[in-house]
Design a protein around this motif. Structure first.
Motif, PDB file in Angstrom:
ATOM      1  N   PHE A   1      27.014  15.490  59.111  1.00 38.45           N
ATOM      2  CA  PHE A   1      27.054  16.897  58.694  1.00 38.45           C
ATOM      3  C   PHE A   1      27.483  16.997  57.233  1.00 38.45           C
ATOM      4  O   PHE A   1      26.866  17.698  56.434  1.00 38.45           O
ATOM      5  N   ALA A   2      28.562  16.289  56.883  1.00 39.32           N
ATOM      6  CA  ALA A   2      29.064  16.345  55.508  1.00 39.32           C
ATOM      7  C   ALA A   2      28.031  15.810  54.532  1.00 39.32           C
ATOM      8  O   ALA A   2      27.849  16.348  53.433  1.00 39.32           O
ATOM      9  N   GLY A   3      27.333  14.742  54.928  1.00 39.68           N
ATOM     10  CA  GLY A   3      26.308  14.187  54.069  1.00 39.68           C
ATOM     11  C   GLY A   3      25.129  15.124  53.897  1.00 39.68           C
ATOM     12  O   GLY A   3      24.602  15.298  52.789  1.00 39.68           O
ATOM     13  N   ALA A   4      24.717  15.751  54.992  1.00 39.31           N
ATOM     14  CA  ALA A   4      23.569  16.652  54.947  1.00 39.31           C
ATOM     15  C   ALA A   4      23.817  17.838  54.026  1.00 39.31           C
ATOM     16  O   ALA A   4      22.897  18.315  53.343  1.00 39.31           O
ATOM     17  N   TYR A   5      25.056  18.312  53.990  1.00 41.23           N
ATOM     18  CA  TYR A   5      25.395  19.474  53.167  1.00 41.23           C
ATOM     19  C   TYR A   5      26.088  19.089  51.859  1.00 41.23           C
ATOM     20  O   TYR A   5      26.564  19.955  51.128  1.00 41.23           O
ATOM     21  N   ASN A   6      26.146  17.781  51.591  1.00 45.19           N
ATOM     22  CA  ASN A   6      26.759  17.282  50.358  1.00 45.19           C
ATOM     23  C   ASN A   6      28.157  17.891  50.156  1.00 45.19           C
ATOM     24  O   ASN A   6      28.513  18.347  49.069  1.00 45.19           O
ATOM     25  N   ALA A   7      28.922  17.898  51.227  1.00 44.31           N
ATOM     26  CA  ALA A   7      30.247  18.506  51.205  1.00 44.31           C
ATOM     27  C   ALA A   7      31.264  17.559  50.564  1.00 44.31           C
ATOM     28  O   ALA A   7      31.171  16.340  50.718  1.00 44.31           O
ATOM     29  N   PRO A   8      32.254  18.090  49.862  1.00 42.89           N
ATOM     30  CA  PRO A   8      33.262  17.258  49.193  1.00 42.89           C
ATOM     31  C   PRO A   8      34.305  16.711  50.174  1.00 42.89           C
ATOM     32  O   PRO A   8      35.428  17.210  50.262  1.00 42.89           O
ATOM     33  N   ALA A   9      33.902  15.693  50.909  1.00 47.66           N
ATOM     34  CA  ALA A   9      34.759  15.113  51.947  1.00 47.66           C
ATOM     35  C   ALA A   9      34.958  13.621  51.711  1.00 47.66           C
ATOM     36  O   ALA A   9      34.076  12.938  51.187  1.00 47.66           O
ATOM     37  N   VAL A  10      36.124  13.134  52.107  1.00 50.44           N
ATOM     38  CA  VAL A  10      36.413  11.702  52.087  1.00 50.44           C
ATOM     39  C   VAL A  10      36.910  11.315  53.473  1.00 50.44           C
ATOM     40  O   VAL A  10      37.850  11.923  53.998  1.00 50.44           O
ATOM     41  N   PHE A  11      36.261  10.323  54.066  1.00 52.70           N
ATOM     42  CA  PHE A  11      36.609   9.859  55.408  1.00 52.70           C
ATOM     43  C   PHE A  11      37.249   8.476  55.297  1.00 52.70           C
ATOM     44  O   PHE A  11      36.608   7.532  54.850  1.00 52.70           O
ATOM     45  N   VAL A  12      38.525   8.375  55.685  1.00 50.76           N
ATOM     46  CA  VAL A  12      39.241   7.102  55.604  1.00 50.76           C
ATOM     47  C   VAL A  12      39.417   6.539  57.011  1.00 50.76           C
ATOM     48  O   VAL A  12      40.003   7.194  57.878  1.00 50.76           O
ATOM     49  N   VAL A  13      38.885   5.354  57.219  1.00 48.91           N
ATOM     50  CA  VAL A  13      39.099   4.644  58.485  1.00 48.91           C
ATOM     51  C   VAL A  13      40.071   3.505  58.208  1.00 48.91           C
ATOM     52  O   VAL A  13      39.758   2.566  57.475  1.00 48.91           O
ATOM     53  N   GLN A  14      41.246   3.603  58.770  1.00 49.73           N
ATOM     54  CA  GLN A  14      42.260   2.562  58.605  1.00 49.73           C
ATOM     55  C   GLN A  14      42.054   1.514  59.697  1.00 49.73           C
ATOM     56  O   GLN A  14      42.511   1.684  60.831  1.00 49.73           O
ATOM     57  N   ASN A  15      41.355   0.489  59.327  1.00 50.52           N
ATOM     58  CA  ASN A  15      41.007  -0.570  60.284  1.00 50.52           C
ATOM     59  C   ASN A  15      42.200  -1.497  60.444  1.00 50.52           C
ATOM     60  O   ASN A  15      42.351  -2.472  59.712  1.00 50.52           O
ATOM     61  N   ASN A  16      43.053  -1.171  61.422  1.00 47.19           N
ATOM     62  CA  ASN A  16      44.239  -2.008  61.653  1.00 47.19           C
ATOM     63  C   ASN A  16      43.986  -3.051  62.738  1.00 47.19           C
ATOM     64  O   ASN A  16      44.911  -3.577  63.329  1.00 47.19           O
TER      65      ASN A  16
END
Length: 361
Positions: free
Chosen positions: A180-195
């Motif tokens: 969704f964020a990509g489709a609308y070019n929204a200013p989002a940052v998704f952080v996955v903390q791979n522990n």
């Protein structure tokens, strides 16, 4: 997709690092333009948070806190990323991501109230751009896409950032939110903390993908894998992701490679059942505090005396915050009814009257 094509994609996501585990700069070109004071502040926050984590675990065992998810080992990932944000940016945390929102402005005593399940722990102060920590795995990712789109429509110069663990990257909301964020070019940052573990399930059993970062390709957004035990690398990756988002270059998925030294939560998880001593020893060598301490000492910016002062300050602050949490009036049934409605329907007014009578005795 052929195996060769898949391999080409996976090879694009080599781990980004600035400091190795000995605190040595291995990527001079990527060094951030941070002042000596900034570097000391970042270390201050990591040391403070480690002490807070240790104290919170002790308080939980004493029955003085409720739900608590330990954070030791993830300080560089959490605080390096938050340090790259502006006050106007929005944070949508998961349940482990309380340090980020405290350093963003949430009073520590409210963090303790959140742990106890008190409604005041979720009442964010005016002007603090933070949502309450999300308990449902991955739900904050879809919410972040919506918040980011709202920021774009309002033409603000701020972003929305969210955090989840490697287990969250296996949820449907993870893909839906990024898409969704990509489709609308929204200013989002998704952080996955791979522990490395979703509770007890190792990351390699959650997905056939070599990295979580490469999942950005399917959503058509930017993706990067970062050494999550290196606060400088995490800071740089987040800062660039923020700037890209604000410049109209789309969202970013950041995978931080890290390790939680404690259990998944204090609710009965026993990590000795699924992690080996060799694995623990290997990751302890990469401890973000040890690494950054060596880096700062080499620059004559840190000392044992300075660190001890921070430890004592953290202990005093935590003691005061717990007292403030203890002094907060206990929540009542009538509180829950009162904060949900401006005008009560007749059936709830009857219940309100009933519980007021009970509570007055």
């Amino acid at each position: 997709m052929t195996a060769k094509t898949l391999e080409q994609i996976e090879n694009q996501f080599e781990m980004f690092q600035i400091l190795n585990e000995n605190g040595e700069v291995v990527n001079k070109d990527a060094m951030p333009d941070l002042s000596d004071e900034d570097l000391q502040e970042l270390m201050y926050r990591m040391v403070y948070t480690r002490i807070w984590d240790q104290r919170a675990i002790s308080l939980n065992r004493q029955g003085r806190l409720g739900f608590y998810a330990p954070v030791a080992g993830q300080e560089a990932s959490m605080l390096g990323s938050q340090y790259a944000l502006e006050e106007k940016d929005w944070i949508l945390p998961g349940y482990r991501d309380v340090p980020q929102i405290v350093w963003h402005g949430l009073p520590l005593y409210q963090a303790f109230l959140f742990s106890r399940g008190h409604f005041k722990g979720g009442q964010m102060p005016d002007g603090l751009n933070v949502l309450m920590p999300q308990i449902i795995i991955g739900a904050q990712i879809v919410q972040t896409a919506g918040v980011a789109l709202g920021l774009k429509k309002k033409k603000t110069d701020s972003i929305a950032i969210t955090y989840t663990g490697d287990g969250g990257a296996s949820q449907g909301d993870f893909y839906e939110g990024m898409n969704f964020a990509g489709a609308y070019n929204a200013p989002a940052v998704f952080v996955v903390q791979n522990n490395q573990f979703a509770i007890s399930v190792p990351v390699e059993m959650q997905s056939a993908a070599e990295t979580i970062a490469q999942k950005a390709v399917a959503a058509g957004i930017n993706g990067i894998q970062v050494d999550g035990m290196d606060p400088l690398a995490v800071y740089v990756a987040t800062k660039e992701a923020r700037e890209n988002a604000l410049n109209g270059n789309g969202p970013t998925l950041i995978e931080t490679m890290c390790y939680r030294y404690g259990p998944h939560t204090m609710a009965g998880d026993d990590p000795t059942r699924y992690r080996t001593e060799d694995m623990n020893d290997e990751w302890e060598k990469r401890d973000p505090l040890i690494r950054f301490r060596k880096f700062l000492e080499e620059k004559n910016l840190w000392s044992e005396e300075k660190e001890n002062e921070i430890v004592e300050q953290a202990k005093e602050d935590i003691k005061a915050a717990i007292k403030e949490a203890d002094d907060t009036p206990k929540q009542k049934v009538t509180d829950f009814i009162d904060i949900m409605y401006e005008e009560l329907p007749a059936n709830l007014q009857e219940q309100m009257d009933e519980y007021r009578a009970k509570e007055s005795k």
